[in-house]
Design a protein around this motif. Structure first.
Motif, PDB file in Angstrom:
ATOM      1  N   SER A   1       0.813  -1.225   0.000  1.00  0.00           N
ATOM      2  CA  SER A   1       0.000   0.000   0.000  1.00  0.00           C
ATOM      3  C   SER A   1       0.839   1.265   0.000  1.00  0.00           C
ATOM      4  O   SER A   1       0.321   2.362  -0.221  1.00  0.00           O
ATOM      5  N   GLY A   2       2.114   1.113   0.304  1.00  0.00           N
ATOM      6  CA  GLY A   2       2.958   2.289   0.461  1.00  0.00           C
ATOM      7  C   GLY A   2       2.920   2.866   1.860  1.00  0.00           C
ATOM      8  O   GLY A   2       3.612   3.825   2.161  1.00  0.00           O
ATOM      9  N   GLY A   3       2.140   2.255   2.737  1.00  0.00           N
ATOM     10  CA  GLY A   3       1.979   2.800   4.072  1.00  0.00           C
ATOM     11  C   GLY A   3       3.111   2.477   5.026  1.00  0.00           C
ATOM     12  O   GLY A   3       3.212   3.071   6.103  1.00  0.00           O
ATOM     13  N   SER A   4       3.962   1.543   4.644  1.00  0.00           N
ATOM     14  CA  SER A   4       5.078   1.150   5.498  1.00  0.00           C
ATOM     15  C   SER A   4       6.354   1.098   4.685  1.00  0.00           C
ATOM     16  O   SER A   4       6.375   0.521   3.593  1.00  0.00           O
ATOM     17  N   THR A   5       7.406   1.710   5.202  1.00  0.00           N
ATOM     18  CA  THR A   5       8.700   1.726   4.512  1.00  0.00           C
ATOM     19  C   THR A   5       9.824   1.410   5.489  1.00  0.00           C
ATOM     20  O   THR A   5       9.727   1.699   6.688  1.00  0.00           O
ATOM     21  N   TYR A   6      10.862   0.771   4.978  1.00  0.00           N
ATOM     22  CA  TYR A   6      12.064   0.493   5.756  1.00  0.00           C
ATOM     23  C   TYR A   6      13.258   1.040   4.976  1.00  0.00           C
ATOM     24  O   TYR A   6      13.254   1.022   3.741  1.00  0.00           O
ATOM     25  N   TYR A   7      14.289   1.448   5.695  1.00  0.00           N
ATOM     26  CA  TYR A   7      15.512   1.932   5.066  1.00  0.00           C
ATOM     27  C   TYR A   7      16.737   1.366   5.775  1.00  0.00           C
ATOM     28  O   TYR A   7      16.723   1.175   6.997  1.00  0.00           O
ATOM     29  N   ALA A   8      17.778   1.141   5.009  1.00  0.00           N
ATOM     30  CA  ALA A   8      19.069   0.822   5.604  1.00  0.00           C
ATOM     31  C   ALA A   8      19.572   2.068   6.341  1.00  0.00           C
ATOM     32  O   ALA A   8      19.315   3.197   5.903  1.00  0.00           O
ATOM     33  N   ASP A   9      20.292   1.858   7.424  1.00  0.00           N
ATOM     34  CA  ASP A   9      20.801   2.995   8.198  1.00  0.00           C
ATOM     35  C   ASP A   9      21.688   3.897   7.345  1.00  0.00           C
ATOM     36  O   ASP A   9      21.705   5.111   7.536  1.00  0.00           O
ATOM     37  N   SER A  10      22.385   3.303   6.394  1.00  0.00           N
ATOM     38  CA  SER A  10      23.332   4.064   5.590  1.00  0.00           C
ATOM     39  C   SER A  10      22.656   5.058   4.642  1.00  0.00           C
ATOM     40  O   SER A  10      23.314   5.980   4.160  1.00  0.00           O
ATOM     41  N   VAL A  11      21.365   4.879   4.379  1.00  0.00           N
ATOM     42  CA  VAL A  11      20.672   5.772   3.440  1.00  0.00           C
ATOM     43  C   VAL A  11      19.532   6.538   4.095  1.00  0.00           C
ATOM     44  O   VAL A  11      18.926   7.402   3.449  1.00  0.00           O
ATOM     45  N   LYS A  12      19.243   6.233   5.339  1.00  0.00           N
ATOM     46  CA  LYS A  12      18.124   6.878   6.021  1.00  0.00           C
ATOM     47  C   LYS A  12      18.312   8.397   6.046  1.00  0.00           C
ATOM     48  O   LYS A  12      19.393   8.887   6.371  1.00  0.00           O
ATOM     49  N   GLY A  13      17.260   9.105   5.689  1.00  0.00           N
ATOM     50  CA  GLY A  13      17.333  10.561   5.646  1.00  0.00           C
ATOM     51  C   GLY A  13      17.813  11.123   4.324  1.00  0.00           C
ATOM     52  O   GLY A  13      17.695  12.324   4.079  1.00  0.00           O
ATOM     53  N   ARG A  14      18.364  10.267   3.468  1.00  0.00           N
ATOM     54  CA  ARG A  14      18.863  10.710   2.158  1.00  0.00           C
ATOM     55  C   ARG A  14      18.054  10.110   1.008  1.00  0.00           C
ATOM     56  O   ARG A  14      17.883  10.752  -0.026  1.00  0.00           O
ATOM     57  N   PHE A  15      17.574   8.880   1.172  1.00  0.00           N
ATOM     58  CA  PHE A  15      16.830   8.177   0.129  1.00  0.00           C
ATOM     59  C   PHE A  15      15.362   8.075   0.521  1.00  0.00           C
ATOM     60  O   PHE A  15      15.034   7.953   1.702  1.00  0.00           O
ATOM     61  N   THR A  16      14.496   8.087  -0.488  1.00  0.00           N
ATOM     62  CA  THR A  16      13.064   7.920  -0.265  1.00  0.00           C
ATOM     63  C   THR A  16      12.505   6.937  -1.276  1.00  0.00           C
ATOM     64  O   THR A  16      12.676   7.116  -2.487  1.00  0.00           O
ATOM     65  N   ILE A  17      11.833   5.905  -0.770  1.00  0.00           N
ATOM     66  CA  ILE A  17      11.169   4.941  -1.644  1.00  0.00           C
ATOM     67  C   ILE A  17       9.690   5.289  -1.708  1.00  0.00           C
ATOM     68  O   ILE A  17       9.080   5.694  -0.704  1.00  0.00           O
ATOM     69  N   SER A  18       9.103   5.139  -2.884  1.00  0.00           N
ATOM     70  CA  SER A  18       7.672   5.399  -3.050  1.00  0.00           C
ATOM     71  C   SER A  18       7.156   4.512  -4.180  1.00  0.00           C
ATOM     72  O   SER A  18       7.947   3.892  -4.895  1.00  0.00           O
TER      73      SER A  18
END
Length: 124
Positions: free
Chosen positions: A54-71
């Motif tokens: 649904s796009g309602g939940s996302t996870y990120y690697a610590d190395s990219v958190k705050g810089r990358f956005t998945i949608s």
């Protein structure tokens, strides 16, 4: 059967931005978890980001958190990865992956289908 085709890779200077797209075939895209992984030369493939059906939940690697956005846009059968503040260590082949419905996952084995990859090179 799901086919995935990535696009948007290229060469960018450190601090720059790139936007990757992954177009999926098949009618089941909207029910699948989607993920982005990357593999640098001589290294194992690693998790980057993932998103629920649904796009309602996302996870990120610590190395990219705050810089990358998945949608994702389920109407267009497409998942995106917006990459900002790129660093030389982000240089890798980036792969899109599709898995069964469910929460996003950081595990490679949680995904059934993989794209061919797109090269991202960040120069210092």
């Amino acid at each position: 059967q799901v086919q995935l085709v990535e696009s948007g890779g290229g060469l960018v200077q450190a601090g720059g931005s790139l936007s990757l797209s992954c177009a999926a075939s098949g009618r089941t895209f909207s029910s699948r978890r989607m993920g982005w992984f990357r593999q640098a030369p001589g290294k194992e493939r690693e998790f980057v980001a993932a998103i629920s059906w649904s796009g309602g939940s996302t996870y990120y690697a610590d190395s990219v958190k705050g810089r990358f956005t998945i949608s994702r846009d389920n109407a267009k059968n497409t998942v995106y990865l917006q990459m900002n503040s790129l660093k030389p260590e982000d240089t890798a082949v980036y792969y899109c992956a599709a898995g069964p419905t469910g929460l996003p996952s950081t595990r490679l084995t949680a995904y059934d289908y993989w794209g061919q990859g797109t090269q991202v090179t960040v120069s210092s």
